[in-house]
Design a protein around this motif. Structure first.
Motif, short mmCIF file in Angstrom:
data_model
loop_
_atom_site.label_atom_id
_atom_site.label_comp_id
_atom_site.label_asym_id
_atom_site.label_seq_id
_atom_site.Cartn_x
_atom_site.Cartn_y
_atom_site.Cartn_z
N ALA A 70 0.81 -1.22 0.00
CA ALA A 70 0.00 0.00 0.00
C ALA A 70 0.85 1.26 0.00
O ALA A 70 0.31 2.36 -0.21
CB ALA A 70 -0.93 0.01 1.22
N VAL A 71 2.17 1.12 0.23
CA VAL A 71 3.00 2.32 0.42
C VAL A 71 4.28 2.25 -0.41
O VAL A 71 5.32 2.79 -0.02
CB VAL A 71 3.35 2.52 1.91
CG1 VAL A 71 2.14 2.95 2.71
CG2 VAL A 71 3.97 1.25 2.52
N ASN A 72 4.19 1.59 -1.60
CA ASN A 72 5.33 1.65 -2.52
C ASN A 72 6.59 1.07 -1.89
O ASN A 72 7.68 1.63 -2.01
CB ASN A 72 5.56 3.10 -2.98
CG ASN A 72 6.35 3.20 -4.28
OD1 ASN A 72 6.43 2.25 -5.03
ND2 ASN A 72 6.91 4.38 -4.53
N PHE A 73 6.44 -0.07 -1.19
CA PHE A 73 7.54 -0.69 -0.45
C PHE A 73 8.03 0.20 0.70
O PHE A 73 9.10 -0.04 1.26
CB PHE A 73 8.75 -1.01 -1.34
CG PHE A 73 8.65 -2.31 -2.09
CD1 PHE A 73 8.45 -3.52 -1.42
CD2 PHE A 73 8.79 -2.34 -3.46
CE1 PHE A 73 8.38 -4.72 -2.11
CE2 PHE A 73 8.74 -3.55 -4.16
CZ PHE A 73 8.52 -4.74 -3.49
N GLY A 74 7.29 1.23 1.04
CA GLY A 74 7.69 2.13 2.11
C GLY A 74 8.55 3.29 1.66
O GLY A 74 8.99 4.10 2.49
N LEU A 75 8.81 3.41 0.36
CA LEU A 75 9.65 4.49 -0.13
C LEU A 75 8.97 5.83 0.09
O LEU A 75 7.84 6.05 -0.34
CB LEU A 75 9.95 4.30 -1.62
CG LEU A 75 10.96 5.28 -2.25
CD1 LEU A 75 12.34 5.10 -1.63
CD2 LEU A 75 11.02 5.08 -3.76
N ILE A 76 9.65 6.73 0.78
CA ILE A 76 9.07 8.03 1.14
C ILE A 76 9.04 8.94 -0.08
O ILE A 76 10.02 9.03 -0.84
CB ILE A 76 9.88 8.68 2.28
CG1 ILE A 76 9.76 7.83 3.55
CG2 ILE A 76 9.40 10.11 2.56
CD1 ILE A 76 10.69 8.27 4.68
N ASN A 77 7.93 9.62 -0.27
CA ASN A 77 7.79 10.58 -1.37
C ASN A 77 8.52 11.87 -0.99
O ASN A 77 8.04 12.66 -0.19
CB ASN A 77 6.31 10.86 -1.61
CG ASN A 77 6.08 11.77 -2.80
OD1 ASN A 77 7.01 12.00 -3.58
ND2 ASN A 77 4.88 12.29 -2.94
N ARG A 78 9.70 12.07 -1.56
CA ARG A 78 10.55 13.20 -1.19
C ARG A 78 11.48 13.55 -2.34
O ARG A 78 11.60 12.83 -3.32
CB ARG A 78 11.38 12.85 0.05
CG ARG A 78 12.16 11.55 -0.08
CD ARG A 78 13.32 11.45 0.89
NE ARG A 78 14.39 12.38 0.54
CZ ARG A 78 15.60 12.38 1.12
NH1 ARG A 78 15.88 11.52 2.07
NH2 ARG A 78 16.52 13.24 0.74
N LYS B 62 3.59 -4.90 -10.57
CA LYS B 62 2.99 -3.55 -10.56
C LYS B 62 4.08 -2.49 -10.42
O LYS B 62 4.05 -1.45 -11.12
CB LYS B 62 1.99 -3.45 -9.41
CG LYS B 62 1.29 -2.10 -9.28
CD LYS B 62 0.24 -2.17 -8.17
CE LYS B 62 -0.54 -0.85 -8.06
NZ LYS B 62 0.29 0.24 -7.51
N GLU B 63 5.05 -2.72 -9.54
CA GLU B 63 6.14 -1.76 -9.36
C GLU B 63 7.01 -1.65 -10.61
O GLU B 63 7.48 -0.57 -10.97
CB GLU B 63 7.00 -2.16 -8.16
CG GLU B 63 6.30 -2.03 -6.81
CD GLU B 63 6.08 -0.58 -6.43
OE1 GLU B 63 7.00 0.03 -5.85
OE2 GLU B 63 4.99 -0.05 -6.71
#
Length: 361
Positions: A47-55, A157-158
């Motif tokens: 649900a969170v892109n493997f946990g990669l922070i959007n920054r 999907k990724e």
């Protein structure tokens, strides 16, 4: 009679482990799993892109000349950031992203839930199985298969949407549940052009913490090879499982020494090692916890089938020779017949004395 299985007595037994002198550090600020505010029990990597922070990243400005800069994904920009870290680091420093994947649910997980942890630890786990299931070197349940297929779908999907850089190297524990999980997760993915093929190395030292439980006793080398004949098995891999004996078990310190040695065989492997920046390790909850301790990451428990990436900085220390450490192992007393159970402890029937010998299944 109450049996202590969580704090067993130390013996004069030890495992000698050689490891290259390397200092590992978690590079924080890139993944949600690094943050103390992230709750592992509710974390969903899908649900969170493997946990990669959007920054943004310090290296983003180097990409602005590209005609497709505005369409670069978070993972594409992150890959460039890691590549720049490696290119500008000294020869004795490497950065790698480890994708730490826990196997899907195995029959041992289901059995522990059924019997309860106290009874499982001090009796049932020492057997090969019961009348309805086998948990010696446990295979995946149907739920575990579904969890591995969820990982497969998410990786695709990724790849399709995030254009993620897929692993440059793959490693997998030799236990059956991890072999099955890696196979279901990665086989058949439509990989980007130029990506490394999925051909994982079966690596002894990435196995689960070695306890007296039969689920931690691997099959012999010949059986493993017959099941996955095209997968390379690392040199020196013994035919029989020489680490498990059903009597002694690793301490956390012993497992951490083993994990450090395993990581030392992933980093600084060749002159081009810095280019192999993304690494997949399909392993176990206990072994992943050990790896996280070695790299200075906070404790982060994974649900069965879950995956977390971590960015690691490795630096060779002054003495480059392999060091040998000797860490004590333990024994655990356990019942010889099904125990009387409670929520917090295991109690053998009054007529059954606890033993520290191998139970016959």
């Amino acid at each position: 009679m109450k049996v202590s299985v969580l704090v067993p007595a130390l013996l004069g037994l030890a495992a000698s482990v050689q490891a290259v002198n390397i200092e590992y550090t978690t590079v924080k600020g890139f993944f949600l799993q690094d943050e103390t505010s992230t709750d592992p029990s509710t974390f969903d990597y899908t649900a969170v892109n493997f946990g990669l922070i959007n920054r943004t990243y310090p290296t983003d400005h180097l990409l602005k000349h590209l005609s497709d800069y505005n369409t670069l994904t978070q993972w594409e920009r992150f890959y460039h950031q890691v590549r720049e870290l490696n290119e500008w680091s000294p020869r004795d420093v490497e950065y790698k992203v480890l994708f730490l994947g826990r196997h899907g649910e195995g029959w041992h997980n289901a059995a522990e839930s059924y019997y309860g942890t106290p009874a499982w630890n001090c009796y049932w786990a020492e057997l090969n199985g019961n009348s309805s299931a086998t948990w010696f070197d446990a295979s995946l349940t149907n739920n575990g298969i579904a969890q591995a297929l969820t990982a497969h779908t998410f990786w695709q999907k990724e790849i399709d949407e995030q254009r993620i850089h897929t692993p440059d190297n793959y490693f997998v524990s030799p236990l059956l549940r991890t072999l099955q999980t890696a196979n279901l997760t990665f086989t058949g993915l439509s990989l980007p052009k130029g990506s490394a093929a999925f051909n994982p190395t079966i690596k002894e030292l990435f196995r689960e913490g070695i306890s007296i439980h039969t689920c931690d006793h691997r099959h012999n080398r010949s059986t493993i090879h017959s099941l996955f004949p095209s997968w390379p098995i690392e040199p020196g891999f013994s035919e029989e499982d020489e680490l498990w004996n059903g009597v002694t078990a690793e301490t956390s310190d012993a497992q951490d020494a083993r994990s450090a040695k395993a990581l030392g065989e992933v980093f600084f492997t060749s002159a081009s090692s810095k280019k192999d920046m993304f690494v997949s390790v399909t392993s176990h909850s206990g072994e992943i916890s050990s790896i996280l301790r070695v790299i200075g990451h906070r404790a982060f428990s994974l649900n069965t089938g879950a995956i977390i990436p971590v960015l690691i900085r490795a630096k060779k220390q002054g003495d480059q020779h392999a060091t040998t450490s000797s860490v004590p192992w333990t024994v655990s007393a356990h019942c010889t017949v099904p125990p009387v159970t409670s929520a917090s402890a295991c109690v053998c029937p009054s007529s059954a004395a606890p033993v520290t010998t191998l139970l016959s299944a």
